[in-house]
Design a protein around this motif. Sequence first.
Motif, PDB file in Angstrom:
ATOM      1  N   TRP A 158      -5.242  -1.056 -10.425  1.00  0.00           N
ATOM      2  CA  TRP A 158      -4.197  -2.081 -10.461  1.00  0.00           C
ATOM      3  C   TRP A 158      -4.627  -3.251 -11.327  1.00  0.00           C
ATOM      4  O   TRP A 158      -5.759  -3.729 -11.254  1.00  0.00           O
ATOM      5  CB  TRP A 158      -3.868  -2.598  -9.059  1.00  0.00           C
ATOM      6  CG  TRP A 158      -2.679  -3.522  -9.076  1.00  0.00           C
ATOM      7  CD1 TRP A 158      -1.368  -3.172  -9.039  1.00  0.00           C
ATOM      8  CD2 TRP A 158      -2.692  -4.957  -9.172  1.00  0.00           C
ATOM      9  NE1 TRP A 158      -0.561  -4.290  -9.104  1.00  0.00           N
ATOM     10  CE2 TRP A 158      -1.346  -5.398  -9.186  1.00  0.00           C
ATOM     11  CE3 TRP A 158      -3.710  -5.906  -9.253  1.00  0.00           C
ATOM     12  CZ2 TRP A 158      -0.994  -6.740  -9.268  1.00  0.00           C
ATOM     13  CZ3 TRP A 158      -3.368  -7.247  -9.342  1.00  0.00           C
ATOM     14  CH2 TRP A 158      -2.022  -7.655  -9.346  1.00  0.00           C
ATOM     15  N   ASP A 163      -5.350   2.120  -3.202  1.00  0.00           N
ATOM     16  CA  ASP A 163      -4.249   1.226  -3.567  1.00  0.00           C
ATOM     17  C   ASP A 163      -4.673   0.218  -4.626  1.00  0.00           C
ATOM     18  O   ASP A 163      -3.870  -0.183  -5.474  1.00  0.00           O
ATOM     19  CB  ASP A 163      -3.742   0.459  -2.334  1.00  0.00           C
ATOM     20  CG  ASP A 163      -3.139   1.368  -1.279  1.00  0.00           C
ATOM     21  OD1 ASP A 163      -2.314   2.223  -1.632  1.00  0.00           O
ATOM     22  OD2 ASP A 163      -3.503   1.210  -0.100  1.00  0.00           O
ATOM     23  N   GLY A 199       4.079   0.883  -2.676  1.00  0.00           N
ATOM     24  CA  GLY A 199       3.752   0.593  -4.059  1.00  0.00           C
ATOM     25  C   GLY A 199       4.702  -0.341  -4.781  1.00  0.00           C
ATOM     26  O   GLY A 199       4.784  -0.306  -6.006  1.00  0.00           O
ATOM     27  N   PRO A 217       0.817  -1.221   0.000  1.00  0.00           N
ATOM     28  CA  PRO A 217       0.000   0.000   0.000  1.00  0.00           C
ATOM     29  C   PRO A 217       0.848   1.266   0.000  1.00  0.00           C
ATOM     30  O   PRO A 217       2.035   1.248   0.372  1.00  0.00           O
ATOM     31  CB  PRO A 217      -0.794  -0.110   1.304  1.00  0.00           C
ATOM     32  CG  PRO A 217      -0.711  -1.547   1.718  1.00  0.00           C
ATOM     33  CD  PRO A 217       0.606  -2.039   1.204  1.00  0.00           C
ATOM     34  N   ALA A 218       0.230   2.369  -0.384  1.00  0.00           N
ATOM     35  CA  ALA A 218       0.925   3.658  -0.401  1.00  0.00           C
ATOM     36  C   ALA A 218       1.360   4.085   0.996  1.00  0.00           C
ATOM     37  O   ALA A 218       2.346   4.815   1.154  1.00  0.00           O
ATOM     38  CB  ALA A 218       0.027   4.725  -1.029  1.00  0.00           C
ATOM     39  N   LEU A 272      -3.884  -1.096   3.743  1.00  0.00           N
ATOM     40  CA  LEU A 272      -4.433  -1.194   2.388  1.00  0.00           C
ATOM     41  C   LEU A 272      -5.751  -0.444   2.299  1.00  0.00           C
ATOM     42  O   LEU A 272      -6.598  -0.533   3.205  1.00  0.00           O
ATOM     43  CB  LEU A 272      -4.643  -2.669   2.036  1.00  0.00           C
ATOM     44  CG  LEU A 272      -5.128  -2.987   0.630  1.00  0.00           C
ATOM     45  CD1 LEU A 272      -4.063  -2.655  -0.401  1.00  0.00           C
ATOM     46  CD2 LEU A 272      -5.525  -4.465   0.536  1.00  0.00           C
TER      47      LEU A 272
END
Length: 604
Positions: A258, A254, A466, A85-86, A250
């Motif tokens: 994707w 995120d 990431g 996650p960021a 998360l």
Amino acid sequence: MAEFTARPELCGTVGAVASTHWIASAVGMRLLEMGGNAFDAAVAAGFTLQIVEPHLNGPGGDAPILAARAGDPEPTVICGQGPSPAAATIAAFADRGLDMIPGTGLLAACVPGAFGAWLVLLRDFGTVALRDVLEPAIHYARTGHPVLAGAVAAIASVERLFADEWTSSARLYLPGGVPPAAGSLFANPLLADFYDRLLAHAEAAAGGRAAQIEAALAYWYEGPVAEAIDAFMRGTEAMDTSGRRHRGLLCADDMAGWRPPIERPIGVDHGEHRLYKCGAWSQGPALLQAVQIAKGLDIGAMPLDSADYVHAVCETIKLAMADRDAWYGEAMPDGALTALLGEAYAAERRTLIGDTASHDQRPGAPAGLAPRLPPACGGSRGETAVGGGEPTMAKELALPVGIDAHQRGDTCHVDVVDRWGNMVSATPSGGWLQSSPAIPGLGFALGTRMQMFWLAGGLPGSLAPGVRPRTTLTPSLAYRGGRPYLAFGTPGGDQQDQWSLQLWLAHVVHGRPLQAAIEAPAFHTEHMFASFWPREVHPGSLIVESRFPQTTVDELRRRGHALTVGGPWSEGRLSACAHDFKDGRGLLRAAANPRGMQGYAIAR
């Protein structure tokens, strides 16, 4: 006379499937008999594995895939390993007083990649509709399947945790307040209902099969699934192996947008074969490094049950894994992987193999770069576990503690080859029922793959936002004569490429048929840094099956190996499928491991 094997090596011309569960293999064969190809069959088997082996993988986990069409010059990698996650920074864990990422709970969740990987395989390589591959999984989730003794043991080992802390999991896995009985029909109607909703949404989308698959991907990564995960992460504090409760990192942002990266594989030549693996975001290159080193060791002259063979292969593995721990990860320096896989580097490493066992970590210096190993943190478990496994849950909710063997999640594997020569090797894992609390309304848990990051900075595998953790998941696919020949792999965490190497050497160097190669007495070392919490190291360790001759065991001890003798059939759960096209049309072959008494191969 043919060599005795516990199971036959199966041959056919219609198709072949081998996996870690008999039901998944049967589902894959059903797709082939319906006229689907190897990719359709693998996807159907993959979704079924999530139902019948819930303690070994799940929809919220990971799935690296190697896929090869019959005419492709090399396989394609579909990376079902989601990124961190960021909000996942080293500082974020330091602020929580953590020097290791917990092995369970919500903090260790990456973007769930398995669902996306299976659907991208279906979309880009398959031929059937989404419903065709999901219906078998829905059937077994709704009507039940005979629950494995291993799954029951995993549930029982966390029964108190479920009842006291992870109550959403208790509602799924403790029917009537107690674990199910082994062999009884066990269902997950919540997951079946979720897949029904997902299918209804996808089939309402305009267009054909590709549009439906795209709609399902959006439903997962931008729609209700991402929203449910986001709400659960924000609103839940879950107990984990730190002995404390934490919310997850998360979030929906995120997941939004994707999709699994599609990449070229990496490979090395070995005689008439070329062996392919995923990149250094996995441990796969370690197998390639080991093959390069082993080329110069005269492996063919060493009997597979001899001390010479076990010693040479074990020392080779130690060198390859030391490089894994020093160099692999998203931040691997430019040029390092090319150097690590080179013949000159292998020759240099080969000189380090002596007559006695090494107890040191000895990473190399590819391209003149100075290696740096992670800091030791987990110490030793005190006694060496026998067999593979991935530590996931402390036996008690405080540290320091031991880890119950039944709480160790593991992995699944599936191989498929079809009548046209298409081939798949996939190693799904993560999202175990015992890894993380089940998400309400969805019927599955998230993975904990982020525990493979290091919280020390400046390493190729250091935590950063990431990026992909350096996973242990590592399918294998080999070409022979420029065509897809062999798909193989195994569960087992840090042992996966060790057991895969032994199959490869037994089959390619010693010429053993696949089933005989799988059943040969096997071994592994835990000399390297463990990839899972609590990251132990066992220098010089060697675990061998008791089927090795006593003379071999005695000689290995004399050479300085810290030896443990395990059960006669305790090492690995390999499976394999091959396309033997030497006779023109070609025979399809399948083999599966008798170890564990559940892997199964089918061919006709």
